[in-house]
Scaffold this motif. Structure first.
Motif: not given
Length: 162
Positions: A159, A37, A156, A42-43
């Motif tokens: 992913d 992520a 996240d 996306t984290s």
């Protein structure tokens, strides 16, 4: 009873003390599912820059952005495992340590539990699946756990589990 676990494309490294020199060195040279992520952006917890700095040996991390959630689910893991096994009695769960891919030695995983066949009595047991736990501070409803309260899996988490 301890059952040796086997997996076709992975090898068990074992347990390492969290925060030990050995564990930090292992984390520096490998990529975990939770790192994906950060790599893909996306984290909500870590940027790719923070991940890169940790890999270069700068272990001084900034405080977690949502530090109230750190370790939230750890005490609940035995209860969640029992809940899972009651619903899926064909499995038996074993607490496990770090694993790495035998095809990609930079890839690591630390599943919370390894699942094997419940009827496995002795000898090496093939690992059938991994059981991991994710918790949320809010009660889940039928509406879901997505970022907007929808049933969409947060990016996240998606992913991380691909």
């Amino acid at each position: 009873m301890t059952v040796p676990l086997t997996a076709p494309a992975a090898a068990l490294v074992g347990d390492m003390a969290q925060g030990s020199d050995e564990e930090r060195a292992w984390r520096r040279r490998t990529v975990a599912p939770s790192d994906i992520a950060a790599i893909t952006g996306t984290s909500p917890f870590q940027t790719i820059g923070e991940l890169r700095r940790s890999r270069l040996g700068d272990d001084r991390r900034e405080p977690l952005r949502r530090s109230d959630q750190a370790g939230l689910g750890q005490p609940r893991q035995p209860m969640l495992e029992e809940w899972f096994i009651q619903r899926f009695p064909q499995y038996r769960a074993h607490t496990t340590g770090y694993w790495f891919s035998t095809e990609r030695d930079w890839q690591r995983v630390q599943p919370r539990r390894a699942l094997i066949a419940a009827d496995r009595a002795d000898g090496p047991a093939p690992l059938l699946a991994a059981l991991t736990f994710h918790t949320t501070p809010k009660t889940l409803t039928d509406a879901g756990w997505g970022p907007d309260g929808s049933t969409q899996i947060p990016a996240d988490r998606y992913d991380q589990h691909q």
